[in-house]
Design a protein around this motif. Sequence first.
Motif, mmCIF file in Angstrom:
data_model
loop_
_atom_site.group_PDB
_atom_site.id
_atom_site.type_symbol
_atom_site.label_atom_id
_atom_site.label_comp_id
_atom_site.label_asym_id
_atom_site.label_seq_id
_atom_site.Cartn_x
_atom_site.Cartn_y
_atom_site.Cartn_z
ATOM 1 N N SER A 1 0.802 -1.223 0.000
ATOM 2 C CA SER A 1 0.000 0.000 0.000
ATOM 3 C C SER A 1 0.832 1.269 0.000
ATOM 4 N N GLU A 2 2.058 1.216 0.484
ATOM 5 C CA GLU A 2 2.897 2.412 0.537
ATOM 6 C C GLU A 2 3.599 2.612 -0.796
ATOM 7 N N ALA A 3 3.654 3.859 -1.199
ATOM 8 C CA ALA A 3 4.305 4.186 -2.464
ATOM 9 C C ALA A 3 5.782 3.830 -2.422
ATOM 10 N N GLY A 4 6.251 3.280 -3.518
ATOM 11 C CA GLY A 4 7.653 2.910 -3.603
ATOM 12 C C GLY A 4 7.834 1.607 -4.366
ATOM 13 N N THR A 5 9.082 1.164 -4.423
ATOM 14 C CA THR A 5 9.435 -0.074 -5.120
ATOM 15 C C THR A 5 9.901 -1.108 -4.112
ATOM 16 N N ASP A 6 9.274 -2.259 -4.118
ATOM 17 C CA ASP A 6 9.645 -3.345 -3.213
ATOM 18 C C ASP A 6 10.147 -4.541 -4.013
ATOM 19 N N VAL B 1 5.831 -2.317 -7.747
ATOM 20 C CA VAL B 1 5.933 -0.850 -7.712
ATOM 21 C C VAL B 1 4.563 -0.264 -7.365
ATOM 22 N N VAL B 2 4.513 0.482 -6.287
ATOM 23 C CA VAL B 2 3.295 1.188 -5.888
ATOM 24 C C VAL B 2 3.511 2.675 -6.163
ATOM 25 N N ARG B 3 2.679 3.216 -7.033
ATOM 26 C CA ARG B 3 2.822 4.620 -7.396
ATOM 27 C C ARG B 3 2.183 5.525 -6.347
ATOM 28 N N GLU B 4 2.645 6.771 -6.314
ATOM 29 C CA GLU B 4 2.015 7.760 -5.442
ATOM 30 C C GLU B 4 0.597 8.033 -5.930
ATOM 31 N N SER B 5 -0.215 8.535 -5.008
ATOM 32 C CA SER B 5 -1.628 8.733 -5.329
ATOM 33 C C SER B 5 -1.815 9.813 -6.396
ATOM 34 N N GLU B 6 -2.871 9.634 -7.195
ATOM 35 C CA GLU B 6 -3.271 10.613 -8.198
ATOM 36 C C GLU B 6 -4.792 10.702 -8.191
ATOM 37 N N LEU B 7 -5.280 11.869 -8.574
ATOM 38 C CA LEU B 7 -6.747 12.045 -8.655
ATOM 39 C C LEU B 7 -7.033 13.099 -9.715
ATOM 40 N N GLU B 8 -7.735 12.678 -10.756
ATOM 41 C CA GLU B 8 -8.108 13.598 -11.828
ATOM 42 C C GLU B 8 -9.617 13.508 -12.057
ATOM 43 N N VAL B 9 -10.238 14.668 -12.322
ATOM 44 C CA VAL B 9 -11.696 14.744 -12.467
ATOM 45 C C VAL B 9 -12.034 15.261 -13.867
ATOM 46 N N PRO B 10 -12.899 14.552 -14.601
ATOM 47 C CA PRO B 10 -13.288 15.029 -15.938
ATOM 48 C C PRO B 10 -14.271 16.191 -15.834
ATOM 49 N N ASN B 11 -14.436 16.935 -16.923
ATOM 50 C CA ASN B 11 -15.381 18.066 -16.904
ATOM 51 C C ASN B 11 -16.579 17.831 -17.818
ATOM 52 N N VAL B 12 -16.684 16.612 -18.378
ATOM 53 C CA VAL B 12 -17.824 16.320 -19.231
ATOM 54 C C VAL B 12 -18.041 14.805 -19.271
ATOM 55 N N TYR C 1 -19.531 19.403 -8.498
ATOM 56 C CA TYR C 1 -19.041 18.317 -7.635
ATOM 57 C C TYR C 1 -18.166 18.885 -6.536
ATOM 58 N N ASN C 2 -18.096 18.098 -5.465
ATOM 59 C CA ASN C 2 -17.232 18.411 -4.319
ATOM 60 C C ASN C 2 -16.565 17.096 -3.910
ATOM 61 N N ILE C 3 -15.250 17.011 -4.082
ATOM 62 C CA ILE C 3 -14.525 15.761 -3.830
ATOM 63 C C ILE C 3 -13.429 15.980 -2.793
ATOM 64 N N SER C 4 -13.351 15.066 -1.848
ATOM 65 C CA SER C 4 -12.247 15.045 -0.882
ATOM 66 C C SER C 4 -11.692 13.625 -0.850
ATOM 67 N N ALA C 5 -10.364 13.496 -0.763
ATOM 68 C CA ALA C 5 -9.740 12.167 -0.803
ATOM 69 C C ALA C 5 -8.387 12.210 -0.111
ATOM 70 N N GLN C 6 -7.918 11.023 0.274
ATOM 71 C CA GLN C 6 -6.606 10.860 0.895
ATOM 72 C C GLN C 6 -5.888 9.654 0.275
ATOM 73 N N GLY C 7 -4.571 9.802 0.094
ATOM 74 C CA GLY C 7 -3.760 8.677 -0.381
ATOM 75 C C GLY C 7 -3.237 7.841 0.774
ATOM 76 N N TYR C 8 -2.407 6.848 0.481
ATOM 77 C CA TYR C 8 -1.864 5.950 1.498
ATOM 78 C C TYR C 8 -0.646 6.531 2.196
ATOM 79 N N ASN C 9 -0.058 7.543 1.611
ATOM 80 C CA ASN C 9 1.141 8.125 2.198
ATOM 81 C C ASN C 9 0.810 9.422 2.917
#
Length: 435
Positions: free
Chosen positions: A311-316, A339-350, A410-418
Amino acid sequence: MSILGASVTQQMGLYGQTLLIKEYFVKNSFSMINMHKLFTFLLFCVFVPFSVSAQLSADGAYIVETDYASTVENDVVFCFPSTSTMTIRHENASAGAVYSWYRYDEENNSWSNPLTESSAQLTVLSPGGYRVVVQDGGRETEERCWVYNSQAIRSVSLQVVYDDCYGVDLEASVDRVPLVYYDPLDGTEGTVDYNLTYSWKTTPAGDEQHIGNPVSFDAPYENVSYGVTVADRFGNTAEGSIDYSAIAVKAEFEVENLKDTIQHERHSETEGSAPIEIRFLDQSSGKVSAWQWTFGDAGQSVQQNPLFVFSEAGTDSVTLRVVNRQSLCEDLSEPFIVVVRESELEVPNVFTPNGDGVNDEFRVAYKSIKNFNMVVYSRWGRKVFESSDPERGWDGKVGGKIGAPGVYFYNISAQGYNEGESYSKKGAVHLIRGK
């Protein structure tokens, strides 16, 4: 060189040729008239080999030579098949030649034990050394030989000379009937070389096959039987084998990715979005009695087939060490990279909820999101959709009915693993129905 069924001929050396030349001078005056004849005779002596009349041969015998320890000229050895008659012959003597045959006596190293046979041919009744003296036109010659019909490989035994976690050294011991001869000068014992060859293999059959003795095999991971086929110059073969209990181990494993493929989650196999859940399946070879898994910096396990969540970002780098506690052999697998990548969050507009299977839902594209909340409002502030799972998207329906096209918010709130990975996004999304 060994020849099957051939004759062995001793050729006259320089001394014999000199005697012939001397005899020529006695019979011919050294005049100019005879010079041409002399020159022709000399050429004949130099370029044409003179064969001594004395010669022994045998049919159906394998022919080799002795290797006397002294400077005595080696003698021929006739090796007959065990079931055949051992008959040797003297050749190239005149019809009136007289033959005297003798048998070797090893007690006094004598070749003077007479036999009753007086012809050019002798049928040998027992293996050993034999001598023939030939009186032919005032010239006496003699030859010796050794005769056998007992050559055989009695047995082949194998032993493990040394073994460890990396290899097995084996050696074959061959019990064969000795073909003994004695040096005519001092009675020193010698033996005919069998010229043994060795061909090795394993059962069950493996990739390794070896020639020679001793040999070394890579250490097997499963119990195996080593076998060798021994052959000699006389056409005899014999086999031997030995069972071996494997002590070496080989660390190997397979992986089973338990993470479902989710649309819009940026993840593929073992690289991408947390959490990455993998079951590791031990496929090691050998008598493994202990397992030690290392999941990089993420953790360890001593289970044979562990389940682990990254779950933690990085390479094991995942490795497996296996141990045979009885032999203390161990092995470390090749690394498997997660490989666990760092969190990302993208929101479409249509989005276009028209049922064509393309962009039918309003959903985020994400990676390694741990906590998530999304609320969608109409332009008048009415809540039309809410989700705590980034996997779920809004299909454009309001209260179970098709929502009107237009702008929604929209109203979005989120948290990653790191630590420190948090998101707060607000904005507008266009719902387009199309025709």
